[in-house]
Every structure is written in C-alpha cells, then in structure tokens.
Design a protein around this motif. Structure first.
Motif, PDB file in Angstrom:
ATOM      1  N   GLY A 107      36.900  12.786   0.260  1.00 35.08           N
ATOM      2  CA  GLY A 107      35.545  13.418   0.086  1.00 35.08           C
ATOM      3  C   GLY A 107      35.500  14.572  -0.736  1.00 35.08           C
ATOM      4  N   VAL A 108      36.366  14.966  -1.339  1.00 28.64           N
ATOM      5  CA  VAL A 108      36.508  16.394  -1.835  1.00 28.64           C
ATOM      6  C   VAL A 108      36.697  16.102  -3.456  1.00 28.64           C
ATOM      7  N   ASP A 109      35.587  16.744  -4.237  1.00 32.00           N
ATOM      8  CA  ASP A 109      35.463  16.307  -5.638  1.00 32.00           C
ATOM      9  C   ASP A 109      36.443  16.777  -6.408  1.00 32.00           C
ATOM     10  N   ARG A 110      37.872  16.879  -6.255  1.00 27.52           N
ATOM     11  CA  ARG A 110      38.946  17.170  -6.841  1.00 27.52           C
ATOM     12  C   ARG A 110      40.077  16.436  -6.981  1.00 27.52           C
ATOM     13  N   GLN A 111      41.025  16.292  -8.046  1.00 22.80           N
ATOM     14  CA  GLN A 111      41.991  15.574  -7.751  1.00 22.80           C
ATOM     15  C   GLN A 111      43.411  16.133  -7.382  1.00 22.80           C
ATOM     16  N   ILE A 112      43.274  17.663  -7.280  1.00 22.66           N
ATOM     17  CA  ILE A 112      44.354  18.464  -7.162  1.00 22.66           C
ATOM     18  C   ILE A 112      44.295  19.037  -5.897  1.00 22.66           C
ATOM     19  N   TRP A 113      45.505  19.221  -4.997  1.00 28.79           N
ATOM     20  CA  TRP A 113      45.295  19.742  -3.648  1.00 28.79           C
ATOM     21  C   TRP A 113      45.621  21.484  -3.843  1.00 28.79           C
ATOM     22  N   THR A 114      44.656  22.426  -3.362  1.00 27.30           N
ATOM     23  CA  THR A 114      44.864  23.741  -3.373  1.00 27.30           C
ATOM     24  C   THR A 114      45.023  24.086  -2.093  1.00 27.30           C
ATOM     25  N   GLY A 115      45.244  25.442  -1.752  1.00 27.04           N
ATOM     26  CA  GLY A 115      45.347  25.718  -0.375  1.00 27.04           C
ATOM     27  C   GLY A 115      43.848  25.824   0.382  1.00 27.04           C
ATOM     28  N   LYS A 116      42.782  26.001  -0.521  1.00 27.19           N
ATOM     29  CA  LYS A 116      41.523  25.868  -0.070  1.00 27.19           C
ATOM     30  C   LYS A 116      40.931  24.648   0.282  1.00 27.19           C
ATOM     31  N   ILE A 117      41.395  23.739  -0.411  1.00 30.93           N
ATOM     32  CA  ILE A 117      41.016  22.280  -0.356  1.00 30.93           C
ATOM     33  C   ILE A 117      41.746  21.631   0.911  1.00 30.93           C
ATOM     34  N   ILE A 118      43.042  22.047   1.241  1.00 29.88           N
ATOM     35  CA  ILE A 118      43.954  21.714   2.399  1.00 29.88           C
ATOM     36  C   ILE A 118      43.147  22.170   3.399  1.00 29.88           C
ATOM     37  N   CYS A 119      42.606  23.526   3.674  1.00 29.24           N
ATOM     38  CA  CYS A 119      42.240  23.977   4.541  1.00 29.24           C
ATOM     39  C   CYS A 119      40.856  23.038   4.909  1.00 29.24           C
ATOM     40  N   GLU A 120      39.834  22.791   3.874  1.00 27.02           N
ATOM     41  CA  GLU A 120      38.839  22.121   3.938  1.00 27.02           C
ATOM     42  C   GLU A 120      39.075  20.599   4.571  1.00 27.02           C
TER      43      GLU A 120
END
Length: 191
Positions: A107-120
């Motif tokens: 459900g995250v509107d991104r294609q790339i894993w970042t530290g912030k996205i992993i936290c989310e």
C-alpha cells in the motif's frame, strides 16, 4: 604504572588510526579514536575531556580499551541491552518481503525500498515503531545490504553496458529452478 604512561608507551600507528577514523563514520567511535590520538600527542586527560566533552570515567574506559586491545578495540559498536522489537520470525518474514515484494504490495505508493518505507511497512504490519538507523542494523543482521542513491554518476560507457547485458543474459539462461536475480533501483537489498 599509570594508565596514561601505559598508553603513551604503546606504539601508535598514525596510518592505522587514520584508516579507522575514515572507515568508521559514527561520531562516538571517532571521538574515542580522537581521544587516544590527543593523549599520544601529549595533551592531558583534562584537556581531552574538555575538547571532546566527555566524562573522566568515559575517557578512562577508552584508555583501558586501547591499552588492552589497541586501536581496533575502540571501534567496537555500543551494545544495547534493550529487548529486540522484532522477533526472529518477523525478521525472517521482513527479509522475504524485501527480496520478493515491492512497497506497492503493502500500500505504499513507491517502487523502491527505503529505510523510511521499511519503517512504515513494519509499523503497518506488526505495529512496531523503528527508526531508519535501526533498519540498517537489522538489514546487516539479515545478511542484506543497502545502497544510497548518488546524483554524481557519470555517463555510462556503451561498451560496458553491452558487456553487462551479455553477461546478464548468460546468467539468466544458467539459472536453476527457484533461483532469481533481483534488482532494485537506488536502494538495493540483496543477499
């Protein structure tokens, strides 16, 4: 023999010191290394404590570490006694998620894993709050690594690109059942 005398009698290799200082970016490790260097250069403990804003006992601990194990002993990470917030099972699941899925699958509107996205995603999935810095430690524990995006890439060499494509085709043709090649843009996670 006084600790400071023992420290000053120990051989101090400036090249090793410099290598470790640039290898380890953490401020607390650099502070330890600087303290020992200043003491070797003849500064007093009090001068070093003021310069580095550290307590007397902290400086004594660093001196003891150095006397017992040399410069490398000063680079040891601080170990926390806090309980892990993610269980081993959750970490294994996280590794699978990172290697097999994309943030959009969660459900995250991104294609790339970042530290912030992993936290989310961890917060969403297991209701655990983590900082970005903890994510990178967990990635290392899982045998994964990350890459930071760079804006300073030069134009690619077309010949090198052709060679890459040829070698990649050979690798893909040679894959066995269940083997995969995974690429991520800007933030790479890989075994």
């Amino acid at each position: 023999m006084d600790r400071l005398e023992e420290l000053r009698e120990k051989a101090f290799d400036v090249e090793i010191w410099q290598k470790l200082f640039y290898q380890y970016q953490q401020a607390y490790i650099r502070k330890r290394l600087e303290a020992i260097k200043y003491l070797h250069e003849g500064e007093t403990r009090k001068e070093v404590m003021v310069k580095l804003r550290c307590a007397r006992q902290t400086l004594i601990t660093w001196i003891d570490l150095y006397c017992a194990g040399g410069l490398n002993s000063l680079t040891q990470a601080i170990k926390s006694n806090k309980p892990e917030r993610l269980s081993n099972e959750q970490k294994v699941e996280l590794k699978r998620m990172l290697l097999e899925n994309k943030p959009t699958d969660y459900g995250v509107d991104r294609q790339i894993w970042t530290g912030k996205i992993i936290c989310e995603v961890i917060k969403q999935r297991w209701d655990v709050d983590l900082r970005d810095s903890r994510i990178y430690v967990i990635l290392r524990e899982l045998g994964l690594s990350h890459q930071k995006a760079h804006r300073d890439y030069e134009n690619a060499d077309p010949l090198v690109q052709q060679e890459f494509v040829s070698s990649l085709k050979k690798k893909v043709e040679g894959l066995k059942d269940g083997e995969r090649i995974v690429f991520y843009d800007e933030f790479a996670v890989y075994d």
